[in-house]
Write an enzyme that holds these catalytic residues in place. Structure first.
Site, PDB file in Angstrom:
ATOM      1  N   ALA A 200       0.938  -1.248   0.000  1.00 43.96           N
ATOM      2  CA  ALA A 200       0.025  -0.022  -0.097  1.00 43.96           C
ATOM      3  C   ALA A 200       0.953   1.284   0.055  1.00 43.96           C
ATOM      4  CB  ALA A 200      -0.928   0.163   1.343  1.00 43.96           C
TER       5      ALA A 200
ATOM      6  N   GLY B 175      -0.078  -5.331   0.296  1.00 45.07           N
ATOM      7  CA  GLY B 175      -1.374  -5.639  -0.746  1.00 45.07           C
ATOM      8  C   GLY B 175      -0.749  -6.147  -1.980  1.00 45.07           C
TER       9      GLY B 175
ATOM     10  N   GLU C 128      -0.935  -9.836  -1.371  1.00 44.01           N
ATOM     11  CA  GLU C 128      -2.623 -10.155  -1.267  1.00 44.01           C
ATOM     12  C   GLU C 128      -3.183 -10.148  -2.894  1.00 44.01           C
ATOM     13  OE1 GLU C 128      -4.194  -8.381   2.843  1.00 44.01           O
ATOM     14  OE2 GLU C 128      -2.865  -6.992   1.688  1.00 44.01           O
TER      15      GLU C 128
ATOM     16  N   GLU D  37       2.625  -6.331   7.306  1.00 45.95           N
ATOM     17  CA  GLU D  37       1.800  -5.131   8.132  1.00 45.95           C
ATOM     18  C   GLU D  37       1.984  -4.958   9.702  1.00 45.95           C
ATOM     19  OE1 GLU D  37      -0.272  -6.248   4.184  1.00 45.95           O
ATOM     20  OE2 GLU D  37       0.823  -7.217   5.882  1.00 45.95           O
TER      21      GLU D  37
END
Length: 255
Positions: free
Chosen positions: A61, A106, A109, A129
């Protein structure tokens, strides 16, 4: 545009293009959702490659953007964040992630939303994270354990450590490792082969598998049974069986 969709040989390449690290800011997330839904609708797209370029898949992110978001802002954004990735997972066609360099947070993911993952030998994947005082928020706590098992997923999520391509392959996080220069070519070839296959049967197979792993065996068998019987109404089934009888296995050409 931070994300583009280009089509060749029935393969749509969903390309992240936000140098230098393909950080997944809000605009990029929304664009991923928009183009994933477009790829799902378009008849000229029969399989999809998700690709971040030669150097990096996606390093996560946009932390600077997220730093300015408080609890209230993230409550409003979190569903949209998940939905942007889920749109990739729900493309009703085969999807392969071509992973080069970093696929973190991300980025990891996003790769988890593909049906198959081909990684470069220099790839590094992880869910860091926890190092920010957070947990994965775009599906990592759910898709990762379903793929590699709860224990291995917890190791990656709890520690935030990165895994190199060889370990990612060993634990099932990726499916193939190839030289970095060959990642996109190999991913496109995998997708192109399936793009020549029976589109409705491939859609049925994907939905049956994805539904089955999320539910009990009886429900999964019912989904399979319904799709299996339904495919007998398709031209592809007629074409495939006729070719098998007349020419032998594996020679059918589907529209």
């Amino acid at each position: 545009m931070t994300v583009t969709l280009e089509v060749s040989e029935g393969v749509g390449t969903l390309r992240l293009d936000r140098p230098p690290m393909n950080a997944l800011d809000v605009a990029t997330q929304d664009r991923i959702k928009e183009l994933a839904e477009e790829a799902g609708r378009r008849e000229d797209v029969r399989a999809v490659v998700v690709y971040g370029g030669e150097k990096v898949f996606a390093a996560g992110a946009d932390i600077k953007e997220m730093q300015n978001m408080d609890h209230a802002a993230m409550v409003l954004r979190a569903r949209d964040l998940q939905d942007s990735f889920t749109a990739v997972a729900r493309i009703p066609k085969p999807v392969v992630a071509a992973v080069t360099g970093y696929a973190l947070g991300g980025g990891c993911e996003l790769a988890l939303c593909a049906d198959y993952r081909i990684a470069a030998d220099n790839a590094k994947l992880g869910q860091p994270e926890i190092l920010l005082g957070l947990i994965p928020g775009a599906g990592g706590t759910q898709r990762l354990p379903r793929l590699v098992g709860p224990s291995k997923a917890k190791d990656l999520i709890f520690t935030g450590r990165m895994v190199k391509a060889d370990e990612a392959l060993a634990i099932g996080l990726v499916d193939r490792v190839v030289p970095a220069a060959d990642v996109y070519t190999e991913a496109h070839a995998w997708a192109a082969r399936l793009a020549r296959g029976p589109a409705i049967a491939l859609r049925a197979a994907k939905e049956a598998v994805d539904t089955g792993v999320e539910t009990d065996l009886e429900t999964g068998l019912a989904v399979e049974r319904n799709w299996f019987a339904g495919l007998f109404a398709t031209e592809d089934r007629e074409r495939g069986m006729r070719s098998f009888v007349d020419e032998g296995p594996g020679k059918a050409k589907f529209l």
